[in-house]
Enzyme design. Structure first.
Site, PDB file in Angstrom:
ATOM      1  N   GLY A 115      44.604  45.573  24.542  1.00 25.48           N
ATOM      2  CA  GLY A 115      45.541  44.511  24.910  1.00 25.48           C
ATOM      3  C   GLY A 115      45.803  43.646  23.688  1.00 25.48           C
ATOM      4  O   GLY A 115      45.797  44.124  22.559  1.00 25.48           O
ATOM      5  N   TYR A 153      38.596  43.626  42.630  1.00 26.29           N
ATOM      6  CA  TYR A 153      38.615  42.971  41.318  1.00 26.29           C
ATOM      7  C   TYR A 153      37.194  42.682  40.828  1.00 26.29           C
ATOM      8  O   TYR A 153      36.875  42.889  39.655  1.00 26.29           O
ATOM      9  CB  TYR A 153      39.427  41.679  41.395  1.00 26.29           C
ATOM     10  CG  TYR A 153      39.524  40.927  40.080  1.00 26.29           C
ATOM     11  CD1 TYR A 153      40.161  41.489  38.979  1.00 26.29           C
ATOM     12  CD2 TYR A 153      38.989  39.651  39.943  1.00 26.29           C
ATOM     13  CE1 TYR A 153      40.260  40.808  37.779  1.00 26.29           C
ATOM     14  CE2 TYR A 153      39.084  38.947  38.742  1.00 26.29           C
ATOM     15  CZ  TYR A 153      39.723  39.530  37.668  1.00 26.29           C
ATOM     16  OH  TYR A 153      39.816  38.851  36.472  1.00 26.29           O
TER      17      TYR A 153
END
Length: 283
Positions: free
Chosen positions: A18, A173
């Protein structure tokens, strides 16, 4: 705890998953200001309608800050893509000293409404992606340790808090983020004595990013958040600490700063003068 040089990351090579925007970009810019070499592995080749920045705008910012940059348009979910990014990094910069597992997907839906496609995405990017990039970096980090270059793996994931409320709030998550944290726990033990620091870092409060605004709490939550600079400053302190003495920790950003005597955190408030701050998940 810091190396004596005023720019301890000068000439060091960081590879980050990222990093085209938000927290990852700020961490990379902090390293670039020292004159670090930085590879970003990101998918954002084209602008996103809701999110600022691409890998190309990020690379330009890092170069302007003083870094040498290899923008690698790739996918942390694909083994060959990550291996190619690692290979190109070593070819261009001569090695790898720092691995930053920054890429992360988030969906806080309860179990019965979470699409399995989204569950798989979070597992693949967060947990598997961190495992893969770390795994492929290890041989180069070992070389870095032998050369006395203070290698680190830093994963942006929370402390392993087994209070049932977190798993009960967003199970998919939580599994994905705790998978990242288990990577820290396991690799710190596996690599113990090899001079490679392996740590996680998590923010005390929500951080004012596009992800928080678009996916979590809108502008209201951004207003009660801190800026990405606090995460970047804390990450820099971890990455410039002694790798031999600093491993297996689940750091919180403001605790890292406090340990270095930085206790006035007002400059990090997204909205100056707000008394209220939103505490992040898992704390």
């Amino acid at each position: 705890m810091t190396e004596p040089s005023s720019k301890p990351l000068a000439g060091r090579t960081m590879i980050m998953s990222g990093g085209s925007r938000g927290i990852g970009l700020e961490i990379a810019k902090r390293a670039a200001a020292d004159g670090a070499n930085i590879t970003l592995i990101a998918k954002t080749d084209q602008p996103h309608p809701k999110l600022p920045g691409t890998i190309h705008t990020a690379a330009a910012e890092l170069a302007a800050a003083g870094g040498q940059v290899l923008p690698f348009v790739g996918d942390v979910r694909i083994d060959e893509s990550v291996a190619e990014a690692v290979g190109q990094t070593v070819e261009r910069f001569g090695g790898i000293d720092i691995v930053v597992n920054n890429a992360s997907a988030i969906d806080l839906s309860p179990t019965d409404t979470l699409p399995m496609k989204k569950y798989d995405l979070m597992q693949d990017i967060n947990c598997r992606g961190s495992f893969l990039l770390s795994k492929l970096g290890i041989p180069h980090l070992r070389e870095s340790a032998k050369a006395g270059r203070n290698p680190h793996i830093l994963t942006l994931s929370p402390p392993l808090n087994l209070d049932p409320k977190w798993a009960g709030m967003a199970l998919g998550y939580t599994i994905a983020k705790y998978g990242m944290s288990l990577t820290t726990l396991g690799l710190a033990e596996e690599l113990k004595g090899e001079g490679i620091g392996v740590n996680s870092l998590w923010p005390r409060t929500t951080i004012a990013t596009a992800a928080v605004e678009n996916l979590l709490g809108g502008k209201e939550m951004v207003a009660t958040s801190r800026t990405p600079d606090i995460y970047a400053d804390a990450a820099y302190l971890v990455l410039t600490s002694s790798a031999e003495k600093t491993s297996g920790n689940f750091f919180i950003d403001d605790e890292v700063l406090a340990a270095h005597g930085i206790t006035d955190l007002d400059k990090y408030r997204a909205t100056p003068g707000t008394s209220e701050l939103t505490t992040d998940l898992f704390l």
